[in-house]
Scaffold this motif. Structure first.
Motif, PDB file in Angstrom:
ATOM      1  N   GLY A   1      -7.352 -39.391  -3.574  1.00 45.35           N
ATOM      2  CA  GLY A   1      -7.142 -39.066  -4.976  1.00 45.35           C
ATOM      3  C   GLY A   1      -7.819 -37.785  -5.391  1.00 45.35           C
ATOM      4  N   SER A   2      -8.533 -37.168  -4.496  1.00 44.50           N
ATOM      5  CA  SER A   2      -9.241 -35.941  -4.814  1.00 44.50           C
ATOM      6  C   SER A   2      -8.278 -34.802  -5.081  1.00 44.50           C
ATOM      7  CB  SER A   2     -10.168 -35.569  -3.649  1.00 44.50           C
ATOM      8  OG  SER A   2     -10.694 -34.279  -3.846  1.00 44.50           O
ATOM      9  N   ALA A   3      -8.563 -34.040  -6.124  1.00 44.59           N
ATOM     10  CA  ALA A   3      -7.699 -32.926  -6.489  1.00 44.59           C
ATOM     11  C   ALA A   3      -7.644 -31.877  -5.392  1.00 44.59           C
ATOM     12  CB  ALA A   3      -8.197 -32.297  -7.787  1.00 44.59           C
ATOM     13  N   LEU A   4      -8.689 -31.782  -4.598  1.00 45.10           N
ATOM     14  CA  LEU A   4      -8.724 -30.755  -3.572  1.00 45.10           C
ATOM     15  C   LEU A   4      -7.946 -31.143  -2.323  1.00 45.10           C
ATOM     16  CD1 LEU A   4     -12.443 -29.658  -3.900  1.00 45.10           C
ATOM     17  CD2 LEU A   4     -10.417 -28.587  -4.869  1.00 45.10           C
ATOM     18  N   ARG A   5      -7.532 -32.380  -2.207  1.00 50.10           N
ATOM     19  CA  ARG A   5      -6.803 -32.825  -1.024  1.00 50.10           C
ATOM     20  C   ARG A   5      -5.445 -33.391  -1.421  1.00 50.10           C
ATOM     21  NH1 ARG A   5      -9.780 -33.517   3.743  1.00 50.10           N
ATOM     22  NH2 ARG A   5      -7.979 -34.733   4.324  1.00 50.10           N
TER      23      ARG A   5
ATOM     24  N   VAL B   1     -10.292 -30.595 -14.057  1.00 45.97           N
ATOM     25  CA  VAL B   1     -10.066 -29.964 -15.360  1.00 45.97           C
ATOM     26  C   VAL B   1      -9.095 -28.788 -15.202  1.00 45.97           C
ATOM     27  CG1 VAL B   1     -11.166 -28.660 -17.234  1.00 45.97           C
ATOM     28  CG2 VAL B   1     -12.239 -30.740 -16.360  1.00 45.97           C
ATOM     29  N   LYS B   2      -9.232 -28.014 -14.134  1.00 43.94           N
ATOM     30  CA  LYS B   2      -8.299 -26.912 -13.876  1.00 43.94           C
ATOM     31  C   LYS B   2      -6.874 -27.422 -13.749  1.00 43.94           C
ATOM     32  CE  LYS B   2     -11.460 -23.809 -11.451  1.00 43.94           C
ATOM     33  NZ  LYS B   2     -11.779 -23.170 -10.170  1.00 43.94           N
ATOM     34  N   LEU B   3      -6.720 -28.510 -13.013  1.00 45.09           N
ATOM     35  CA  LEU B   3      -5.377 -29.076 -12.843  1.00 45.09           C
ATOM     36  C   LEU B   3      -4.842 -29.629 -14.159  1.00 45.09           C
ATOM     37  CD1 LEU B   3      -5.630 -30.858  -9.375  1.00 45.09           C
ATOM     38  CD2 LEU B   3      -4.444 -28.736  -9.948  1.00 45.09           C
ATOM     39  N   GLY B   4      -5.683 -30.317 -14.917  1.00 43.64           N
ATOM     40  CA  GLY B   4      -5.267 -30.844 -16.215  1.00 43.64           C
ATOM     41  C   GLY B   4      -4.852 -29.737 -17.165  1.00 43.64           C
ATOM     42  N   PHE B   5      -5.608 -28.660 -17.168  1.00 46.55           N
ATOM     43  CA  PHE B   5      -5.302 -27.495 -18.001  1.00 46.55           C
ATOM     44  C   PHE B   5      -3.955 -26.900 -17.590  1.00 46.55           C
ATOM     45  CE2 PHE B   5      -5.580 -22.934 -18.914  1.00 46.55           C
ATOM     46  CZ  PHE B   5      -6.010 -22.915 -20.228  1.00 46.55           C
TER      47      PHE B   5
ATOM     48  N   VAL C   1       9.640 -26.368 -13.562  1.00 42.32           N
ATOM     49  CA  VAL C   1       8.340 -26.419 -14.246  1.00 42.32           C
ATOM     50  C   VAL C   1       7.925 -27.869 -14.477  1.00 42.32           C
ATOM     51  CG1 VAL C   1       7.115 -25.854 -16.391  1.00 42.32           C
ATOM     52  CG2 VAL C   1       8.543 -24.129 -15.288  1.00 42.32           C
ATOM     53  N   THR C   2       8.870 -28.709 -14.859  1.00 45.74           N
ATOM     54  CA  THR C   2       8.580 -30.134 -15.068  1.00 45.74           C
ATOM     55  C   THR C   2       8.152 -30.796 -13.764  1.00 45.74           C
ATOM     56  OG1 THR C   2      10.103 -30.250 -16.932  1.00 45.74           O
ATOM     57  CG2 THR C   2       9.537 -32.339 -15.863  1.00 45.74           C
ATOM     58  N   GLN C   3       8.846 -30.489 -12.676  1.00 41.57           N
ATOM     59  CA  GLN C   3       8.474 -31.059 -11.376  1.00 41.57           C
ATOM     60  C   GLN C   3       7.086 -30.581 -10.945  1.00 41.57           C
ATOM     61  OE1 GLN C   3      11.563 -30.246  -8.515  1.00 41.57           O
ATOM     62  NE2 GLN C   3      13.110 -31.340  -9.697  1.00 41.57           N
ATOM     63  N   GLN C   4       6.795 -29.321 -11.212  1.00 42.18           N
ATOM     64  CA  GLN C   4       5.468 -28.787 -10.873  1.00 42.18           C
ATOM     65  C   GLN C   4       4.392 -29.523 -11.677  1.00 42.18           C
ATOM     66  OE1 GLN C   4       4.160 -27.142  -8.449  1.00 42.18           O
ATOM     67  NE2 GLN C   4       3.847 -25.006  -8.999  1.00 42.18           N
ATOM     68  N   ALA C   5       4.641 -29.722 -12.967  1.00 39.94           N
ATOM     69  CA  ALA C   5       3.674 -30.442 -13.811  1.00 39.94           C
ATOM     70  C   ALA C   5       3.476 -31.869 -13.297  1.00 39.94           C
ATOM     71  CB  ALA C   5       4.138 -30.452 -15.266  1.00 39.94           C
ATOM     72  N   ASP C   6       4.572 -32.541 -12.969  1.00 40.85           N
ATOM     73  CA  ASP C   6       4.479 -33.911 -12.459  1.00 40.85           C
ATOM     74  C   ASP C   6       3.728 -33.958 -11.131  1.00 40.85           C
ATOM     75  OD1 ASP C   6       5.914 -34.780 -14.670  1.00 40.85           O
ATOM     76  OD2 ASP C   6       7.822 -34.970 -13.582  1.00 40.85           O
ATOM     77  N   GLY C   7       4.020 -32.994 -10.258  1.00 40.39           N
ATOM     78  CA  GLY C   7       3.352 -32.946  -8.964  1.00 40.39           C
ATOM     79  C   GLY C   7       1.858 -32.705  -9.099  1.00 40.39           C
ATOM     80  N   LEU C   8       1.491 -31.763  -9.952  1.00 42.54           N
ATOM     81  CA  LEU C   8       0.075 -31.486 -10.162  1.00 42.54           C
ATOM     82  C   LEU C   8      -0.619 -32.651 -10.861  1.00 42.54           C
ATOM     83  CD1 LEU C   8       0.158 -27.701 -11.113  1.00 42.54           C
ATOM     84  CD2 LEU C   8      -0.548 -28.719  -8.934  1.00 42.54           C
TER      85      LEU C   8
ATOM     86  N   ARG D   1      -1.310 -16.807 -14.703  1.00 37.22           N
ATOM     87  CA  ARG D   1      -2.718 -17.201 -14.877  1.00 37.22           C
ATOM     88  C   ARG D   1      -2.965 -18.626 -14.386  1.00 37.22           C
ATOM     89  NH1 ARG D   1      -7.030 -14.007 -17.133  1.00 37.22           N
ATOM     90  NH2 ARG D   1      -5.995 -12.062 -17.585  1.00 37.22           N
ATOM     91  N   ALA D   2      -2.052 -19.538 -14.744  1.00 37.32           N
ATOM     92  CA  ALA D   2      -2.197 -20.935 -14.324  1.00 37.32           C
ATOM     93  C   ALA D   2      -2.095 -21.042 -12.800  1.00 37.32           C
ATOM     94  CB  ALA D   2      -1.140 -21.801 -15.001  1.00 37.32           C
ATOM     95  N   ASP D   3      -1.213 -20.260 -12.206  1.00 39.92           N
ATOM     96  CA  ASP D   3      -1.095 -20.261 -10.750  1.00 39.92           C
ATOM     97  C   ASP D   3      -2.384 -19.802 -10.084  1.00 39.92           C
ATOM     98  OD1 ASP D   3       1.478 -21.155 -11.077  1.00 39.92           O
ATOM     99  OD2 ASP D   3       2.443 -19.356 -10.259  1.00 39.92           O
ATOM    100  N   LEU D   4      -3.056 -18.839 -10.708  1.00 39.86           N
ATOM    101  CA  LEU D   4      -4.338 -18.372 -10.167  1.00 39.86           C
ATOM    102  C   LEU D   4      -5.384 -19.496 -10.191  1.00 39.86           C
ATOM    103  CD1 LEU D   4      -4.658 -14.772 -11.657  1.00 39.86           C
ATOM    104  CD2 LEU D   4      -4.297 -15.390  -9.257  1.00 39.86           C
ATOM    105  N   LEU D   5      -5.373 -20.283 -11.258  1.00 36.45           N
ATOM    106  CA  LEU D   5      -6.312 -21.421 -11.336  1.00 36.45           C
ATOM    107  C   LEU D   5      -6.100 -22.388 -10.178  1.00 36.45           C
ATOM    108  CD1 LEU D   5      -6.347 -22.426 -15.124  1.00 36.45           C
ATOM    109  CD2 LEU D   5      -8.203 -21.395 -13.816  1.00 36.45           C
ATOM    110  N   VAL D   6      -4.837 -22.745  -9.959  1.00 36.51           N
ATOM    111  CA  VAL D   6      -4.530 -23.705  -8.899  1.00 36.51           C
ATOM    112  C   VAL D   6      -4.757 -23.061  -7.531  1.00 36.51           C
ATOM    113  CG1 VAL D   6      -2.756 -25.179  -7.883  1.00 36.51           C
ATOM    114  CG2 VAL D   6      -2.929 -24.976 -10.366  1.00 36.51           C
ATOM    115  N   SER D   7      -4.382 -21.815  -7.374  1.00 37.69           N
ATOM    116  CA  SER D   7      -4.581 -21.132  -6.093  1.00 37.69           C
ATOM    117  C   SER D   7      -6.058 -21.059  -5.730  1.00 37.69           C
ATOM    118  CB  SER D   7      -3.987 -19.724  -6.149  1.00 37.69           C
ATOM    119  OG  SER D   7      -2.583 -19.800  -6.282  1.00 37.69           O
ATOM    120  N   SER D   8      -6.922 -20.943  -6.735  1.00 37.99           N
ATOM    121  CA  SER D   8      -8.362 -20.908  -6.453  1.00 37.99           C
ATOM    122  C   SER D   8      -8.806 -22.226  -5.812  1.00 37.99           C
ATOM    123  CB  SER D   8      -9.158 -20.618  -7.725  1.00 37.99           C
ATOM    124  OG  SER D   8      -9.151 -21.736  -8.590  1.00 37.99           O
ATOM    125  N   LEU D   9      -8.139 -23.310  -6.135  1.00 37.36           N
ATOM    126  CA  LEU D   9      -8.464 -24.597  -5.526  1.00 37.36           C
ATOM    127  C   LEU D   9      -7.963 -24.655  -4.092  1.00 37.36           C
ATOM    128  CD1 LEU D   9      -7.501 -26.963  -8.479  1.00 37.36           C
ATOM    129  CD2 LEU D   9      -9.776 -26.144  -7.839  1.00 37.36           C
TER     130      LEU D   9
END
Length: 185
Positions: free
Chosen positions: A18-22, A79-83, A116-123, A173-181
């Protein structure tokens, strides 16, 4: 003793799963979906001549929330993923308004919204606590974008082009947040 070891192994397996990083979505689908929606958004460029003075006035009305992204970049992975999920959902809500004057290909818009909806659901599936807290300032920013740019300008092609550019900035910008993870993984 054996039960204790089994419990610890089970707990660690569930926790890391369940970890966001994995998250499998981030590892396997995120980049593909991100590239697809940015490409579709670029195809939606409205090539109308716009009044640069009016554009500047509209942009000043709703300034891009750089500070919110800066805060999010310093937050936990969850929090990054939620944002990011919130930003994606706000974009979908915004584009579900009357955009007929934008002269966008309706199939491109539908494909964009679906991706975009699928990306939101996946994240969202990567977030351990599914009740993530919404950022009220980001929500209010999108409300102002809707009211002060779209509604006050009659959902004009020019207003939609400004919104399209803002959406593109948000997605990058949002992609950069997720890419940082992903890079810390």
């Amino acid at each position: 003793m054996l039960n204790g070891i089994l419990f610890v192994c089970l707990f660690l397996g569930l926790y890391s799963g369940g970890s966001a990083l994995r998250c499998r979505w981030m590892d396997q689908k995120f980049k593909q979906y991100s590239e697809n929606y940015l490409e579709l958004l670029q195809m939606m460029v409205n090539n109308t001549n716009t009044n640069s003075t009016e554009d500047a006035e509209m942009e000043e009305t709703v300034a891009f929330p750089y500070d919110l992204y800066s805060q999010a970049s310093k937050a936990t992975a969850e929090v990054k993923l939620g944002f990011t999920v919130q930003v994606l959902e706000e974009i979908v809500d915004l584009l579900e308004q009357d955009h007929s004057s934008a002269s966008w290909d309706e199939r491109n818009v539908d494909d964009f919204l679906n991706i975009v909806t699928q990306q939101a659901d996946g994240l969202r599936s990567c977030i351990a606590s599914h009740g993530h807290k919404k950022n009220k300032k980001m929500h209010m920013y999108f409300k102002r974008l809707s009211r002060h740019v779209l509604e006050q300008n009659g959902h004009s092609a020019e207003a939609w082009e400004l919104v399209r550019k803002e959406i593109q900035s948000h997605l990058m910008r949002a992609d950069l947040l997720v890419s940082s993870l992903l890079s810390t993984n």
